[in-house]
Every structure is written in structure tokens, then in C-alpha cells.
Design a protein around this motif. Structure first.
Motif, PDB file in Angstrom:
ATOM      1  N   THR A   1     124.304 -71.084  -5.022  1.00  0.00           N
ATOM      2  CA  THR A   1     124.776 -70.089  -3.769  1.00  0.00           C
ATOM      3  C   THR A   1     125.481 -69.019  -4.211  1.00  0.00           C
ATOM      4  O   THR A   1     126.100 -68.907  -5.131  1.00  0.00           O
ATOM      5  CB  THR A   1     125.447 -71.164  -2.779  1.00  0.00           C
ATOM      6  OG1 THR A   1     124.732 -72.096  -2.241  1.00  0.00           O
ATOM      7  CG2 THR A   1     125.947 -70.111  -1.537  1.00  0.00           C
TER       8      THR A   1
ATOM      9  N   PHE B   1     127.830 -64.887   2.295  1.00  0.00           N
ATOM     10  CA  PHE B   1     127.177 -66.122   1.639  1.00  0.00           C
ATOM     11  C   PHE B   1     126.253 -66.817   2.908  1.00  0.00           C
ATOM     12  O   PHE B   1     126.724 -66.838   4.073  1.00  0.00           O
ATOM     13  CB  PHE B   1     128.011 -66.677   0.928  1.00  0.00           C
ATOM     14  CG  PHE B   1     128.922 -68.041   1.853  1.00  0.00           C
ATOM     15  CD1 PHE B   1     128.448 -69.143   1.954  1.00  0.00           C
ATOM     16  CD2 PHE B   1     130.027 -67.551   2.459  1.00  0.00           C
ATOM     17  CE1 PHE B   1     129.041 -70.276   2.785  1.00  0.00           C
ATOM     18  CE2 PHE B   1     130.870 -68.488   3.218  1.00  0.00           C
ATOM     19  CZ  PHE B   1     130.298 -69.811   3.324  1.00  0.00           C
ATOM     20  N   THR B   2     125.306 -67.395   2.354  1.00  0.00           N
ATOM     21  CA  THR B   2     124.429 -68.475   3.178  1.00  0.00           C
ATOM     22  C   THR B   2     124.893 -69.759   2.593  1.00  0.00           C
ATOM     23  O   THR B   2     124.562 -70.136   1.438  1.00  0.00           O
ATOM     24  CB  THR B   2     123.050 -68.214   3.180  1.00  0.00           C
ATOM     25  OG1 THR B   2     122.842 -66.664   3.535  1.00  0.00           O
ATOM     26  CG2 THR B   2     122.340 -69.153   4.046  1.00  0.00           C
ATOM     27  N   SER B   3     125.312 -70.795   3.374  1.00  0.00           N
ATOM     28  CA  SER B   3     125.587 -71.943   3.110  1.00  0.00           C
ATOM     29  C   SER B   3     124.311 -72.894   2.650  1.00  0.00           C
ATOM     30  O   SER B   3     123.568 -72.531   3.489  1.00  0.00           O
ATOM     31  CB  SER B   3     126.608 -72.597   3.903  1.00  0.00           C
ATOM     32  OG  SER B   3     126.724 -74.022   3.424  1.00  0.00           O
ATOM     33  N   PRO B   4     124.287 -73.619   1.879  1.00  0.00           N
ATOM     34  CA  PRO B   4     123.285 -74.721   1.725  1.00  0.00           C
ATOM     35  C   PRO B   4     123.476 -75.834   2.847  1.00  0.00           C
ATOM     36  O   PRO B   4     124.701 -75.797   3.260  1.00  0.00           O
ATOM     37  CB  PRO B   4     123.338 -75.132   0.377  1.00  0.00           C
ATOM     38  CG  PRO B   4     124.878 -75.069  -0.084  1.00  0.00           C
ATOM     39  CD  PRO B   4     125.194 -73.741   0.554  1.00  0.00           C
TER      40      PRO B   4
ATOM     41  N   LEU C   1     127.853 -72.171  -7.663  1.00  0.00           N
ATOM     42  CA  LEU C   1     127.924 -70.965  -6.956  1.00  0.00           C
ATOM     43  C   LEU C   1     128.031 -69.897  -7.995  1.00  0.00           C
ATOM     44  O   LEU C   1     128.881 -69.886  -8.993  1.00  0.00           O
ATOM     45  CB  LEU C   1     129.612 -71.055  -6.232  1.00  0.00           C
ATOM     46  CG  LEU C   1     129.646 -71.950  -5.082  1.00  0.00           C
ATOM     47  CD1 LEU C   1     131.232 -72.266  -4.614  1.00  0.00           C
ATOM     48  CD2 LEU C   1     129.081 -71.511  -3.924  1.00  0.00           C
TER      49      LEU C   1
END
Length: 513
Positions: free
Chosen positions: A23, A407-410, A449
Motif C-alpha cells: 500500500t 492512500f487507498t486501504s487494502p 507500506l
């Protein structure tokens, strides 16, 4: 052979499906937005063993105390720099008459605490004792005034008793009770949950009543009041709309919001604090994450009437609410505190930090022995809960500059359901140090990350982590340190990028210097 290849392909596809993708985060330089220290406030009501047998010990107790205020509790709360403390309630506030709690203790009238267990309240802990506690904690008092069963005159005289440094009947009584100079209390709640236990009012009726009470709660020299209106329950957006429209941004410093995380989503069967499976954990975290939507929607309504964001959104009751521990008084709301609760605390505080343009105060419910407590006591024993340790980690954000994150979370998936696995907030303190708080809600998978800090300059990274083997792990009086903060070595510098291996079911705070 074809069957073997097909089986191998399916196996590989399963492995890759479960593999944790990297991520990417980007963190931008700070603007003018600050993360108010008051987001990290707490709440202590005359409820169960929060005040009595929590902060306040018996007159002849051998537990170290100062004026009956328990010193080990004070030391623990000072360590996390408690910025404010809300009192006397909660529902109790709207049946509390402050003059019952002043003067010689042996002359104070007793009352029945009708909201919480029907026990006798002896009023030995009153205004002076609360303000002594706040002085010992070096925190600001936040008093909730009685609108439900009180009068305008009663509230007006309490403010005068606390804040006026002149000649009047109230100051004469205060001096007679041993306090020559006023305390100058500025945080002042005008009622509590006026839609429910505070009077079962309509929003229109409360708005008019607020204006009346707030008018007579005077500003005295050196003590301008930060008047706080009793706001909405969870998703009652109409209440917020009515208060903003009818009261107006110029008549209040803040508007409250209450939202509790219920594991099952049901008030009559909330779920156990310590006995839960992954499905109930998943549902609990899904309910916790609703705070993001709730805060966003209330903020959008407030923006319509207050585009300059002068009125603070104050989430002065939040936390997980479970069924009480078996064998305890159901009216005392005593519950244990697990790693799950720590993940709720970290997630919720990240949400507040990321909305700190509007959320400028919050109060976890409650400090000792009640709901999502920081501290549990048993006679002379005291322990710090996993939630306490989150506040110890996050104190680095207090009064720091907010750093925007993208950010884009998993996903954290369970069957056909999914929620964001990752939540983050970041800030930069007055020394230039950067703090990043990260929560991984996934109980099985780590998150890798890669963080781009852009123009932000730093050389070293250190960190602390809060995690445990099981989501149900708790601290007990025989194993008080099972869940506690530890050194984190999973972050490293790579150029100007930050690489982090974030373990499953963990809270991590990094410091970059």
C-alpha cells in the motif's frame, strides 16, 4: 497431468489472492490545521465505580491518596497528559444539583442515583473535589450543567460560584467553603443528551431552551465561557440541522455528538467484552468505522451554517459499549478491555485527527471502571487497559500540525464482507518531529507500506507497537502487563521513502526526526 496443473493453478491463485499487496501512502506538508489536544479528553460520571472506588477512596483508606483522591490513578493520567475531564455526567448531570455537593461533607444531603443502579449518592465528591482533581491532573475541567431537572437560576449561580471574583452571595459562599479566588472554568455544557435522558426534548424546544440558559450563564472577567450545546445522538442529522439553524454559530462554542460502538448493533444484547469470534469482531469494527461517516455528515451540515468552522464538533461520549461483566451490577456498566478495544481507540482517534478542522474536542467514556475505561481498580490494585496504552502512544499528536495523508486501504475480508483494513493519521509537532499513527484491523494479514513524505525532511525513524496474540487478550490484576506498548522495529528509511511492515491486529505510532 492436466488435472495436476489445474490444481496447482488454483492453489497459486489462492495464494496470490490472500497475499498482502503493498500500500502506498503520501503525506503532504502541514498547513494551518491543528490537532487539538482536547480531542484526547476523558469523561467521568457518577456512575458505578468511576468516581467512588475509582478516583475517590474511603475516608480511612490506606491506599495512597491526597484529600481522598487516589494518587496512583492521578500519576497514570498525568503520564498521558489528560487535557480535559468532563463531569458530573452523562445522564447524572441532569439530575445533579450542585449545591448538594458543597460545604462540609457531613452536612451534604444524600440522594438516589436513579440513572445508574439506584444506589445512594452521598455527594462527598462535589464541585471542590472535582476541581481539586483537575488541578492535580493539570487538566481543564469541563462541566455539564443541569438543564433537564434544573433551572436557569441554578446554572447561572453555579457559573458565578466558579468564575466571579467580586462581591456577591455566591462568592461569599465559595470563600466560606475555602476557595478565595475563582477557578475560572471555561468549558461549560448546557445540558446532556437533551433528546433522551436529559429531558426527552425535541430539537426545536431544546434550541430555544439553550438560548435562554446560555444567556444567563455569564462571562466573568478572565473566564469567557465556551458554551457547549447538547447535540445529536449518532445519525440524528435533523438535530444538528435544527441546532445550527436555531441557535446560530455565534451563540455556542461547540455542539456535541454521541456515538457508541455496539458489537452486535443491538442495545438489548450488545455482546461480550471478552468472548467473541472473528465474525463479531468484524461487525464490531464495521460499527466502529461508522464514526467516519457520522462525523462527515454532521460536519457538512455545520458547514452550511458555519462555513468558517467557528463551532467545534465535540464528540464528548464515544467508545465501545458491551454487556457488563457477569456477576456485576448491570447499572454500573463495568466491562473488561481487550486488544479489540485498543484497535477501536486507535481507529477512532485517527478519524478525529483527520477531521480536526471541525472536531476539536472529544471525551472517551469513561475513565475508570466504566465502559471503555483507561484504568481498572480492585481495592488497592490498579491496572492500565490496552486502551490506556493507545492514548499513551497518541499523545504525540496533541496540539501538533495536521499532516494530510492520501492512500487507498487494502480490504479486510470475511466471507463476502469487507471493510478497510488500514487507517492512518499524521502530525508534525513544534520541534519538527513527524508522528504517524497506523492501525491494521486485519487479524490475519500484515500490511506492507511504502510512504512518500514528499517535501518533509527527516533522517531517523523509531516506533512503538501495541498488539497481542489474540484479539480477546486483556490485562488482569494477576497479569497486568499482558497487553502493553513495545518497541517497534518494522520501519526503515529508503531514500526519502518510509517502508513499514505493519503486523496484523496492531496499533503502531512512528516518530520521524
Amino acid at each position: 497431468m492436466k488435472k495436476t496443473l489445474l490444481s496447482l493453478a488454483l492453489l497459486c491463485s489462492g495464494i496470490f489472492a490472500n497475499a498482502q499487496k503493498e500500500t502506498s501512502l503520501s503525506i503532504k506538508p502541514a498547513g494551518d490545521q491543528m490537532v487539538s489536544k482536547h480531542i484526547y479528553g476523558h469523561f467521568s460520571e457518577h456512575l458505578g465505580r468511576c468516581i467512588y472506588d475509582g478516583f475517590w477512596v474511603d475516608e480511612n483508606s490506606t491506599i495512597p491518596n491526597k484529600g481522598r483522591i487516589r494518587l496512583d490513578v492521578v500519576a497514570a493520567l498525568k503520564k498521558i497528559k489528560v487535557p480535559n475531564l468532563r463531569w458530573p455526567g452523562g445522564c447524572f448531570a441532569d439530575e445533579y444539583h450542585w449545591r448538594d455537593g458543597i460545604g462540609p461533607r457531613n452536612q451534604r444531603p444524600k440522594m438516589v442515583n436513579t440513572n445508574w443502579g439506584g444506589v445512594v449518592e452521598d455527594n462527598s465528591f462535589g464541585t471542590h473535589e472535582f476541581l481539586d482533581l483537575c488541578k492535580m491532573l493539570d487538566c481543564e475541567p469541563y462541566i455539564a450543567g443541569n438543564v433537564g431537572s434544573g433551572t436557569v437560576e441554578e446554572m447561572a449561580k453555579w457559573v458565578e460560584y466558579l468564575n466571579f471574583d467580586g462581591v456577591s452571595p455566591m462568592t461569599a459562599i465559595r470563600k466560606q467553603n475555602g476557595m478565595e479566588k475563582p477557578w475560572k472554568v471555561t468549558f461549560w455544557g448546557v445540558g446532556n443528551e437533551s433528546w433522551g435522558c436529559g429531558g426527552n426534548m425535541t430539537a426545536d424546544y431544546y434550541s430555544d431552551l439553550y438560548r435562554r440558559y446560555a444567556t444567563y450563564a455569564r462571562d466573568y472577567a478572565g473566564a469567557p465561557l465556551k458554551r457547549i450545546a447538547s447535540g445529536a445522538n449518532a445519525e440524528d442529522y435533523k438535530w444538528t440541522e435544527t441546532c445550527m439553524k436555531n441557535i446560530g454559530a455565534g451563540r455556542m462554542w461547540g455542539l456535541t455528538l454521541h456515538y457508541y460502538t455496539l458489537p452486535t448493533g443491538k442495545w438489548d444484547a450488545k455482546g461480550s467484552a471478552t468472548k467473541f469470534d472473528e465474525e463479531q469482531y468484524f461487525n464490531t469494527m464495521k460499527n466502529c468505522l461508522r464514526m467516519e461517516e457520522i462525523v462527515t455528515k454532521h460536519s457538512e451540515i455545520m458547514d452550511k451554517y458555519d462555513p468558517k468552522k467557528k463551532v467545534a464538533l465535540i464528540v464528548d461520549e464515544w467508545g465501545i459499549w458491551t454487556d457488563v461483566e457477569p456477576g456485576t451490577n448491570p447499572g454500573f456498566l463495568y466491562q473488561q478491555n481487550s486488544l479489540r478495544d485498543a484497535l477501536i481507540a486507535g481507529t477512532t482517534l485517527n478519524i478525529f485527527n483527520n477531521h480536526s478542522d471541525r472536531v476539536r474536542m472529544a471525551n472517551l467514556a469513561q475513565t475508570i471502571n466504566v465502559l471503555q475505561a483507561l484504568i481498572l481498580t480492585e481495592k488497592d490494585k490498579m491496572l492500565l487497559t490496552p486502551t490506556y496504552h493507545v492514548f499513551d502512544l497518541y499523545k504525540a499528536h496533541m496540539d501538533a500540525k495536521y499532516l494530510p495523508i492520501n492512500f487507498t486501504s487494502p480490504d479486510y475480508t470475511l466471507g463476502d464482507k469487507k471493510i478497510p483494513a488500514l487507517n492512518v493519521s499524521a502530525s508534525q509537532d513544534s520541534t519538527g518531529a513527524i508522528h504517524i499513527s497506523l492501525v491494521n484491523l486485519d487479524p490475519k494479514n500484515k500490511i506492507s507500506l511504502n510512504t512518500d513524505l514528499g517535501e518533509l525532511k527527516w533522517k531517523t525513524v523509531t516506533g512503538q507497537i501495541l498488539t497481542s496474540a489474540n484479539l480477546t487478550d486483556v490485562n488482569t490484576f494477576t497479569a497486568a502487563n499482558k497487553v502493553q506498548n513495545a518497541k517497534f522495529n518494522g520501519a526503515k528509511k529508503s531514500g526519502n521513502s518510509l517502508k513499514v511492515e505493519l503486523p496484523a491486529q496492531s496499533v503502531v505510532v512512528l516518530e520521524l526526526k
